[in-house]
Write a protein that holds these residues in place. Structure first.
Motif, PDB file in Angstrom:
ATOM      1  N   GLY A 165       0.803  -1.328  -0.067  1.00  0.00           N
ATOM      2  CA  GLY A 165       0.045  -0.004   0.052  1.00  0.00           C
ATOM      3  C   GLY A 165       1.006   1.367   0.100  1.00  0.00           C
ATOM      4  O   GLY A 165       0.310   2.368  -0.678  1.00  0.00           O
ATOM      5  N   VAL A 166       1.860   1.167   0.451  1.00  0.00           N
ATOM      6  CA  VAL A 166       3.037   2.412   0.585  1.00  0.00           C
ATOM      7  C   VAL A 166       3.540   2.480  -0.501  1.00  0.00           C
ATOM      8  O   VAL A 166       3.754   3.580  -1.163  1.00  0.00           O
ATOM      9  N   TRP A 167       3.914   1.244  -1.287  1.00  0.00           N
ATOM     10  CA  TRP A 167       4.593   1.336  -2.427  1.00  0.00           C
ATOM     11  C   TRP A 167       3.543   1.745  -3.581  1.00  0.00           C
ATOM     12  O   TRP A 167       4.001   2.686  -4.414  1.00  0.00           O
ATOM     13  N   LYS A 168       2.281   1.417  -3.385  1.00  0.00           N
ATOM     14  CA  LYS A 168       1.145   1.928  -4.296  1.00  0.00           C
ATOM     15  C   LYS A 168       1.236   3.491  -4.231  1.00  0.00           C
ATOM     16  O   LYS A 168       0.833   4.115  -5.206  1.00  0.00           O
ATOM     17  N   TYR A 169       1.038   3.794  -3.042  1.00  0.00           N
ATOM     18  CA  TYR A 169       0.816   5.315  -2.698  1.00  0.00           C
ATOM     19  C   TYR A 169       2.004   6.131  -3.516  1.00  0.00           C
ATOM     20  O   TYR A 169       1.823   7.191  -4.153  1.00  0.00           O
ATOM     21  N   TRP A 170       3.298   5.394  -3.436  1.00  0.00           N
ATOM     22  CA  TRP A 170       4.442   6.212  -3.845  1.00  0.00           C
ATOM     23  C   TRP A 170       4.400   6.290  -5.422  1.00  0.00           C
ATOM     24  O   TRP A 170       4.766   7.372  -5.771  1.00  0.00           O
ATOM     25  N   GLN A 171       3.823   5.627  -5.999  1.00  0.00           N
ATOM     26  CA  GLN A 171       3.664   5.412  -7.413  1.00  0.00           C
ATOM     27  C   GLN A 171       2.574   6.361  -7.671  1.00  0.00           C
ATOM     28  O   GLN A 171       2.855   7.051  -8.629  1.00  0.00           O
ATOM     29  N   ALA A 220      -1.042   3.667  -9.663  1.00  0.00           N
ATOM     30  CA  ALA A 220       0.230   2.878  -9.581  1.00  0.00           C
ATOM     31  C   ALA A 220      -0.002   1.783 -10.861  1.00  0.00           C
ATOM     32  O   ALA A 220      -0.767   1.722 -11.393  1.00  0.00           O
ATOM     33  N   HIS A 221       1.325   1.160 -10.843  1.00  0.00           N
ATOM     34  CA  HIS A 221       1.148   0.066 -11.748  1.00  0.00           C
ATOM     35  C   HIS A 221       0.111  -0.958 -11.419  1.00  0.00           C
ATOM     36  O   HIS A 221      -0.020  -1.155 -10.385  1.00  0.00           O
ATOM     37  N   PRO A 222      -0.397  -1.472 -12.597  1.00  0.00           N
ATOM     38  CA  PRO A 222      -1.697  -2.240 -12.136  1.00  0.00           C
ATOM     39  C   PRO A 222      -1.288  -3.497 -11.167  1.00  0.00           C
ATOM     40  O   PRO A 222      -1.893  -3.763 -10.420  1.00  0.00           O
ATOM     41  N   TYR A 223       0.114  -4.074 -11.418  1.00  0.00           N
ATOM     42  CA  TYR A 223       0.341  -5.097 -10.443  1.00  0.00           C
ATOM     43  C   TYR A 223       0.883  -4.795  -9.006  1.00  0.00           C
ATOM     44  O   TYR A 223       0.966  -5.367  -8.258  1.00  0.00           O
ATOM     45  N   VAL A 224       1.157  -3.694  -8.932  1.00  0.00           N
ATOM     46  CA  VAL A 224       1.382  -2.934  -7.608  1.00  0.00           C
ATOM     47  C   VAL A 224       0.103  -3.042  -6.984  1.00  0.00           C
ATOM     48  O   VAL A 224      -0.071  -3.528  -5.837  1.00  0.00           O
ATOM     49  N   ASP A 225      -1.055  -2.422  -7.595  1.00  0.00           N
ATOM     50  CA  ASP A 225      -2.318  -2.439  -7.000  1.00  0.00           C
ATOM     51  C   ASP A 225      -2.916  -3.765  -6.832  1.00  0.00           C
ATOM     52  O   ASP A 225      -3.369  -4.267  -5.555  1.00  0.00           O
ATOM     53  N   ILE A 226      -2.678  -4.777  -7.768  1.00  0.00           N
ATOM     54  CA  ILE A 226      -3.044  -5.996  -7.523  1.00  0.00           C
ATOM     55  C   ILE A 226      -2.710  -6.752  -6.470  1.00  0.00           C
ATOM     56  O   ILE A 226      -3.078  -7.381  -5.442  1.00  0.00           O
ATOM     57  N   ALA A 227      -1.073  -6.453  -6.318  1.00  0.00           N
ATOM     58  CA  ALA A 227      -0.365  -7.180  -4.902  1.00  0.00           C
ATOM     59  C   ALA A 227      -0.741  -6.515  -3.937  1.00  0.00           C
ATOM     60  O   ALA A 227      -1.013  -7.385  -2.765  1.00  0.00           O
ATOM     61  N   HIS A 228      -1.288  -5.286  -3.705  1.00  0.00           N
ATOM     62  CA  HIS A 228      -1.593  -4.744  -2.440  1.00  0.00           C
ATOM     63  C   HIS A 228      -3.234  -5.260  -2.160  1.00  0.00           C
ATOM     64  O   HIS A 228      -3.070  -5.571  -0.940  1.00  0.00           O
ATOM     65  N   ARG A 229      -3.961  -5.328  -3.087  1.00  0.00           N
ATOM     66  CA  ARG A 229      -5.235  -5.746  -2.774  1.00  0.00           C
ATOM     67  C   ARG A 229      -5.187  -7.252  -2.370  1.00  0.00           C
ATOM     68  O   ARG A 229      -6.253  -7.645  -1.666  1.00  0.00           O
ATOM     69  N   ALA A 230      -4.619  -7.823  -3.325  1.00  0.00           N
ATOM     70  CA  ALA A 230      -4.572  -9.479  -3.070  1.00  0.00           C
ATOM     71  C   ALA A 230      -3.860  -9.775  -1.662  1.00  0.00           C
ATOM     72  O   ALA A 230      -4.442 -10.706  -1.057  1.00  0.00           O
ATOM     73  N   SER A 231      -2.904  -9.063  -1.344  1.00  0.00           N
ATOM     74  CA  SER A 231      -2.172  -9.357   0.136  1.00  0.00           C
ATOM     75  C   SER A 231      -3.374  -9.239   1.192  1.00  0.00           C
ATOM     76  O   SER A 231      -3.458  -9.912   2.204  1.00  0.00           O
ATOM     77  N   LEU A 232      -4.116  -8.159   1.143  1.00  0.00           N
ATOM     78  CA  LEU A 232      -4.878  -7.798   1.894  1.00  0.00           C
ATOM     79  C   LEU A 232      -6.130  -8.898   2.160  1.00  0.00           C
ATOM     80  O   LEU A 232      -6.530  -9.514   3.202  1.00  0.00           O
TER      81      LEU A 232
END
Length: 155
Positions: free
Chosen positions: A31-37, A46-58
Motif C-alpha cells: 500500500g505504501v508502494w502503491k501510494y508512492w507510485q 500505480a502500476h496495475p500489478y502493484v495495485d493487484i499485489a496490495h489488494r490481493a495481500s489484504l
C-alpha cells in the motif's frame, strides 16, 4: 478469561494465523508502494500489478483468517489440516509474489495475456497455465478440506 499462554493451537491454525499476519503486513507495505507510485505518476496511478499485489495481500490475509477458523474446528487429523492449509497458503504467497514481481519489473499489465512476460523474457504458455491449474487445485482443494472438516464438527 483464559490465559493466552495456556492456549495450544494446532499446527494448521498456527500456520494460517501466521500467514494472515504476514499477508497483512505485505498488504500494508505494498500500500505504501502503491501510494508512492500514485504520488509520482502524472496519471495519479500505480502500476496495475502493484495495485493487484496490495489488494490481493489484504484479501489473502482475511482468507487466511477464515482458514484458521476452519482448521480450528475441523475434525480431520492435524496432518490433514496442516497440509490443506499449507497448500492454500503457499499458493496465496506465490500469487502475491508474482504480482509483486510484475509490479517491480513493470513488464506486463496482464500476466495471462500471451506472450507471457517475465522481465524481458517470455515464458512458455504451458508454464503459466500449469501454475494456474496447480494454484486452483491447491487453493480450492485446501480450503475445501478444512471447510468440510469444520462442517463435520459444527453440524
Amino acid at each position: 478469561m483464559e490465559d493466552m499462554a495456556s492456549v495450544v493451537l494446532d499446527p494448521a491454525t498456527r500456520l494460517a494465523l501466521t500467514a494472515a499476519g504476514g499477508f497483512l503486513l505485505v498488504g500494508l507495505i505494498t500500500g505504501v508502494w502503491k501510494y508512492w507510485q500514485i504520488a509520482r505518476s502524472a496519471e495519479a496511478a500505480a502500476h496495475p500489478y502493484v495495485d493487484i499485489a496490495h489488494r490481493a495481500s489484504l484479501l489473502y490475509s482475511f482468507a487466511s483468517l477464515v482458514l484458521a477458523a476452519l482448521a480450528w474446528f475441523s475434525v480431520w487429523p492435524d496432518a490433514v489440516n496442516t497440509v490443506a492449509v499449507a497448500a492454500s497458503v503457499l499458493f496465496f504467497a506465490l500469487a502475491i509474489g508474482s504480482y509483486v514481481l510484475h509490479g517491480w519489473l513493470a513488464d506486463t499489465d496482464n500476466q495471462l495475456r500471451a506472450p507471457h512476460r517475465l522481465g524481458s523474457r517470455s515464458l512458455p504458455g504451458i508454464a503459466l497455465h500449469g501454475f494456474m491449474v496447480a494454484l486452483i487445485v491447491a487453493e480450492l482443494g485446501g480450503a475445501a478440506v478444512v471447510f468440510v472438516g469444520a462442517m463435520q464438527a459444527i453440524w
